[in-house]
Each structure stands twice: as structure tokens, then as C-alpha cells.
Design a protein around this motif. Structure first.
Motif: not given
Lengths: 444, 292
Positions: A79, A151-155, A191, A193-195, A198-199
């Protein structure tokens, strides 16, 4: 959900644009290195439907015209942890590859290992309206899959239909045009982590590139390293990278499970560094030159100059035997493999008809791993190298490039994903013109 | 403790260098710089240099001087004009029309213009102008052949077989060898007139001329004030018919003024006044005898 659908759709369009231009860059953002390949596509006329299975399984359609690798910085556990550093590393790799290819690329397909990938198996079924499976029925049955609360923080990174069943017949690849009353499908969803996404997106945008696709490196390493039979009969690919070890399970040419262990070759290096009191760079050098996991009597007599680089050249002339080094490395490698074993057990790998395990990735190059791995993972283990693609430099054909090579195959022949199918009209936002058009098309 | 060795150089390109490389790899930009810019520079410099009137004049002078020096070489000098195929009179006319001061350079000679001017002369049917080796301007002329003398209302002219004017005549006696035509539009029908003359045969010595009547048909004028009125269509056939009648019946030896052939199937005679009187008298006699 629609949001994700839109992003993935955009990426697919971007990929199509890149195919039309015939140039796309491949970016493998790893913990220890960042690899960039530039592919040139010769155009669709190379594919001939009459060929059946195409020459070289369709890989002759593209060619690697630029390749570059650089030491990765700012990436931990697969990551991105320091954005500026990673951006600079990506820039280095892309620039070198562009220089080699002597072209400019604007679209990039990237993969990364981290982000805590998690697999979900979904199932959905619908009643067919007119007894024949149409295009939109596939979209409908995919949308009918029950979404878990991830979960909300997952993509969602991948959502691939794995299996279709029509009435009591299962195992269909492509149900379109077939007659039946009830269509069911199994979908594998991955899925992250969204972050993490995004990074990566941010770094790539900062390099003036556009993301034309994104994939999990466990998945693409599996595409590259597993031969066709293994993919068909069931196999696991273990991509032992620097900061994370990805594992993906394939059966019937579909990935059905993926996971990652947040340990890899870098941990072995740091163990050596701590155990021998040497800098990380020296530890890395010692690992690659003298490393191993199975000690023999010969290794007691092999003396390795450690060279502490403390500045005191006369006094600091430490040496270790190779068996000491193996003694440091082996527990960590065993730990990684045991962790992998646990994940495989959790996924129910022992129920597969064939339980081939393929080790790939940079850390799989440790000498003696083929002796150690069967003790932990089972008898059917082999060390895999990615398949050859046209134009790939010799330096980039090793196991460490399984992810990059797999990504080239992924770029050339992406598997159908959920977003490749039309959304049924009721999934469009209300009062959308598209929805009205869909409704007309479906009903007349 | 700080490391003794200097920190390793960062291989990453700066953002600017990265962008510059990407721009340089853009094909359009690349071609613009590699071909567009030099082209523009060359054109711009040349234009700015040439836009100065002084340089323009000097370049013009240099070109003019070079041209002059080449043109004045003896190899290109034309000394005189040779005219072939023209009569004395025509040669003078041609020399007058061309009006060249010899010697002059062949660069300054406008041959097509010269040819055109010579061709405007009436007596010239065809003309070729070229510069022969030895500095001679060669003019080859084909003259028109006068075939007829045409007496129009104003003047006396010679015309060729197509009716084109060849020259003026002061009097008929200058060219007694040519047959005479007269009347408006006689020049247009010159070819027909020549055919009529050719068909005249035994009548030829007696013909004084052809008269175009109403710009549509011919009258053949014979001496002793006799004439033959030829029809509009097929005048030669009509003339041959008259000749045949004459040979059979010696008709022109009789007291007639004209044979009217305007209706070819019905030749009509016009008698002289005394002959007409005589005819009437004879008819009256015969009528009287019958009455008795």
C-alpha cells in the motif's frame, strides 16, 4: 454501488480508448520495486475468429516495447504510505519506459497487492421473462446478487461472474441464447480498502496519466503463472512479494478466492538486518547472494563477510556462516507459508479437485524454497515463472515480474466483470433519459 | 551516527523534466519542432531579408546583369532575317511588319509574337519562324495563290481559291490571266466560281466573267452581251447542260440575249428585240394563212 459501477465503466472506456491508440502502460506498484511496461497493440485485425484458440493464446496481439524497473519507495505492505515518494518512483519508472519505447503513453493499467483484499462469493437468481436468456438477463441476474455489507471504507475491485446455472444445469460459461426458466449465477467479488485505491489514483494522476484499469496483483500473478490446466482444474497461486504475499485460487479459469498475507521478502530482510546488526541494504544484498532456507553441513563452513559499514574498517570485519543466515531466514519464511496455509484452509482449498500450488513472486526465488514449501503447503507445489510475452526483456522475465506480466495479459484480455454488462433499467437513477431508453428497448 | 557516504542520488526526474520528456515524445509537438520550426525560421529570415527594397533591387540588378551578359554573347546574336517562299513585294511587307533592328539577342526576340504579326498579312497563308544557326532569323512563308480577280463595288482585288484577299489590283489589265468575278459575296463563293470556270470548256474563251446575283447564284456573262443565268443549286450541271445544247444546236450563234437555267429542267431563251419582232411577224403570218 452505482457510483462504483460508473467508475469502473469509465475505466473500461479509458481502456477502450487506449486500445484504439494502441498504447497502454502497465504499472505494477510493489513494495520492493515498481515495474512499468509499455504495450503496443497491433489492432483487432490480428485476431481471427477462425483460428479457434488463437496463436500464442492471443498474446501475439501485443508487444512490450518499453520496460523499466525502479526501486520502490513509500510503499509498505503493498500500500502507498508516502505519496510523494511513490509518485517520484512511478515517474522514474514511467519515464524510463517511455524513453525505451520512444513513445508517450497516457493510459495506465495498475495493480497493487495491499489494501486487505477480501473475497465474497455471491449468488443471485431471477425468473426469465420469455424463456430465453437475453443480454440484459445476464445484467439482471448479476444485479440480483445479494450484496453483502462489506463496509463503507471498502471498494469493489473485481466482480466477476464465475458460474451460471439455468434451471438444474450448472457450470455454464455463457448462458445467452439458451432456453430455461430460472437463471442463477455465482459471482466472485473482491473488495479492498478505498484509501489504497484513492492513493494510487492520486499518484497516477499526479504523473499526468489516466487510469484505464486496476487489478489485484494476486489475481494477475495467477493469470501469469498458472498454466491453463491448473487454472481449469483448480490451483492456488502464491505471489510472494516484498511487503505482502498474495494468494489467489483459480478453478474453471476463474478466480474464486483471493487474499493476502501482510508479510513478504522485506520482513526477511529486516530480520537479517536485526539479527546480524547490518544496514538494510547490506542485509538485502546478503539475502539475495547467500540466502536460503535449507541448511546443510556445507553451509557451516561457508563464511560470509558481513561488513558492518560502521566506519571502523579495521575492527568491524564481522563474518557469519551461511547456516546462521539460514537460521535467521527460515523461521520467517515458514511463518509466511504457514500463514498462507491458514488462509487456504479458511478458503476451503482442500475441497478442490486438484490442489496444485504455484509459488511465484520475488521471494519465491530463495534457494531451497521448493524443499521447504511442500512440508507446509502439501505435496503439489511448484515454483512458477510467468509465461513469456512478446518483446519482454530478458531481465523482466523472472518470477519477480509475475504481477507485471499478468497485468499485460489482463490488459489484452480482461475477464468479463459485472460492469461489462448492461445494468437493468430499474438500476438507473430515476428520471434518467437513459432509463427511459432502456425501458423502450427492453419492451419493444 | 551519520552515514559516511553521501546520500544516494535520487534517480527520480523532477516534475518538470518528466513533463518535458512527455511533451517531447508527443508526435505532433515533435514534428512541429523538428520540421515546423526550421521551416518557419528559414521562411521568416528569407522574407525579412527580401522585404528590404534595397536588397530586392540589388538582387534584381544582379539577375539582370547575368542575363544581360549571357544574352549579349555572340552565340545568341541574330544578325539578319531570311525570308523563304515569299515574293519580293511580300518580303518587303514582312520586313515592314516585323520591324526588327538587327543585330539583336535571341533572348529579346518574341518569336510567337513575330509569327502572329506576319500571319496577319493577307498574302500569307502559313508562316514558320525560327532562329537558325549562324544568327539568322528564318521566316518560312507559304504565300496565298491568287486564283480570281474580284471586282467589288469599291475596288479590284485578287482572291485565292477560298475567297481570301491576296492583294489589290490597280487595273484588270495587270492580271489578265486570272478569271474575273463580280458582285457582292462573290469572294465567299470563290470555290464555286472556280468550278464553274473549270466546267466552261468550249465556252471558256467567250466568258468575260461571273456575276454574283443577290449573293446566291451566278450569271455567266459572255461577250456579245449574252448571258447564262445559272441556278442556285448545281450550277455546274446547268452550265454543262447549256454547253450540250450549244454543241447540238449552236444556240449562241443565234439572236438570243440570255439562256435562263434557273429552272434546270426548263431552259428558257430570251431573244433579241429584232428576233422577237421577226418571230411575232412569222406567227402572225402563219395565223393569217390558217385563218384563210
Amino acid at each position: 454501488m452505482t457510483d462504483l459501477y460508473q467508475t469502473q465503466r469509465t475505466m473500461r472506456n479509458m481502456r477502450k480508448a487506449a486500445m484504439q491508440r494502441g498504447l497502454v502502460a502497465i504499472l505494477d506498484v510493489g513494495t520492493s520495486k515498481i515495474a512499468c511496461l509499455i504495450l503496443r497493440f497491433d489492432g483487432p485485425e490480428v485476431f481471427r475468429e477462425s483460428d479457434g484458440i488463437r496463436s500464442l493464446a492471443g498474446q501475439s496481439s501485443f508487444r512490450v516495447i518499453g520496460a523499466a524497473t525502479t526501486r520502490s519507495r513509500g510503499v509498505r505492505y503493498g500500500e502507498i504510505s508516502a505519496m510523494q515518494e511513490t509518485e517520484r518512483a512511478i515517474r522514474t519508472a514511467v519515464q524510463a519506459a517511455q524513453k525505451m519505447a520512444n513513445v508517450r503513453v497516457d493510459h495506465v493499467i495498475a495493480c497493487f497487492a495491499g489494501g486487505n483484499p477480501r473475497s465474497y462469493g455471491l449468488a443471485g437468481e431471477i425468473d426469465l421473462q420469455d424463456g430465453i436468456v437475453q443480454d440484459q438477463d445476464v445484467g439482471r441476474v448479476l444485479s440480483a446478487c445479494e450484496m453483502p455489507d462489506y463496509g463503507d471504507e471498502r471498494e469493489v475491485l473485481h466482480a466477476q461472474p464465475v458460474n451460471f446455472a439455468l434451471d438444474h444445469r450448472s457450470g455454464l460459461d455463457d448462458p445467452r441464447g439458451q432456453v430455461g426458466g430460472r437463471l442463477a449465477c455465482d459471482m466472485h467479488m473482491l473488495t479492498v480498502d478505498t484509501t489504497a485505491i484513492q492513493h494510487l489514483l492520486y499518484c497516477i494522476k499526479r504523473c499526468d496519466l489516466e487510469l484505464a484499469g486496476i487489478a489485484s496483483s494476486a489475481y494477475v500473478a495467477g493469470i501469469a503463472s498458472l498454466v491453463e490446466d491448473e487454472q481449469e482444474l483448480g490451483a492456488a497461486c502464491i505471489d510472494m512479494g516484498g511487503g505482502a504475499t498474495g494468494l489467489s485460487i483459480f478453478i474453471k479459469k476463474h478466480m474464486i478466492y483471493a487474499d493476502s498475507v501482510r508479510m513478504g521478502g522485506d520482513h526477511v530482510t529486516s530480520d537479517i538486518s536485526k539479527g546480524l546488526q547490518v544496514p538494510l541494504a547490506t542485509a538485502e544484498r546478503i539475502k539475495t547472494f547467500y540466502g536460503g532456507v535449507v541448511a546443510t553441513g556445507m553451509d557451516d563452513r561457508e563464511i560470509i563477510e558481513v561488513g558492518g559499514e560502521t566506519g571502523d574498517w579495521e575492527r568491524d570485519r564481522r563474518t557469519v556462516t551461511r547456516s546462521e543466515l539460514i537460521g535467521i531466514m527460515r523461521p520467517r519464511v515458514e511463518e509466511i507459508l504457514e500463514e498462507v496455509r491458514a488462509r487456504l484452509d479458511a478458503a476451503g482449498f482442500e475441497h478442490l479437485p486438484s490442489q496444485q500450488i504455484v509459488l511465484t513472486g520475488g521471494a519465491s526465488l530463495i534457494p531451497g524454497l521448493d524443499g521447504l514449501a511442500p512440508k507446509i503447503l502439501g505435496q503439489r507445489v511448484r515454483i512458477g515463472r510467468p509465461m513469456r510475452v512478446q518483446g519482454l526483456p530478458q531481465a523482466a522475465t523472472g518470477a519477480a515480474f509475475a504481477g507485471a506480466v499478468g497485468l499485460t495479459l489482463f490488459a489484452a484480455h480482461p475477464q468479463d466483470e459485472w460492469w461489462d454488462f448492461e445494468v437493468p433499467s430499474d438500476r438507473y437513477p430515476a428520471r434518467s433519459l437513459k432509463r427511459a431508453i432502456r425501458w423502450f428497448r427492453d419492451n419493444w | 551516527m551519520r552515514p559516511l557516504s553521501a546520500p544516494r542520488r535520487d534517480p527520480a526526474p523532477s516534475r518538470l523534466a518528466y513533463r518535458a520528456q512527455r511533451i517531447w515524445l508527443t508526435p505532433l509537438f515533435r514534428s512541429l519542432i523538428r520540421t515546423g520550426l526550421p521551416t518557419f525560421l528559414i521562411v521568416f529570415l528569407a522574407a525579412s531579408y527580401l522585404s528590404n527594397p534595397a536588397t530586392k533591387d540589388s538582387i534584381h540588378d544582379v539577375i539582370e546583369n547575368v542575363r544581360q551578359s549571357v544574352a549579349e554573347r555572340p552565340e545568341f546574336k541574330v544578325e539578319r532575317m531570311a525570308i523563304d517562299g515569299a515574293s519580293e513585294e511580300l518580303s518587303q511587307d514582312i520586313a515592314e511588319v516585323t520591324n526588327i533592328d538587327f543585330p539583336m539577342s535571341s533572348f529579346d526576340l518574341d518569336l510567337p509574337g513575330l509569327r502572329e504579326r506576319v500571319a496577319t498579312l493577307d498574302a500569307v497563308a502559313e508562316v514558320r519562324v525560327r532562329i537558325r544557326s549562324g544568327g539568322i532569323l528564318q521566316v518560312d512563308v507559304v504565300e496565298r495563290k491568287p486564283k480570281l480577280v474580284w471586282r467589288s463595288r469599291e475596288m479590284l482585288e485578287t482572291i485565292d481559291a477560298e475567297g481570301r484577299r491576296v492583294g489589290a489590283l490597280a487595273s484588270r489589265i495587270d492580271r489578265p490571266d486570272l478569271p474575273l468575278v463580280a458582285g457582292d459575296g462573290a469572294d465567299v463563293a470563290a470555290a464555286e466560281a472556280l468550278r464553274v470556270y473549270a466546267a466552261a470548256g468550249p465556252l471558256a474563251p467567250r466568258i468575260r466573267g461571273l456575276l454574283r446575283v443577290g449573293e446566291r447564284r451566278w450569271d455567266v456573262i459572255l461577250d456579245e452581251d449574252q448571258r447564262i443565268l445559272l441556278p442556285e443549286a448545281a450550277p455546274v450541271r446547268a452550265l454543262e447542260q447549256v454547253i450540250a445544247i450549244d454543241q447540238a444546236q449552236d444556240i449562241f450563234a443565234r439572236a438570243i440575249v440570255a439562256i435562263d437555267m434557273r429552272l434546270p429542267h426548263r431552259p428558257t431563251l430570251r431573244l433579241t428585240e429584232p428576233a422577237l419582232e421577226e418571230l411575232r411577224h412569222l406567227r402572225a403570218l402563219s395565223v393569217g394563212a390558217e385563218a384563210r
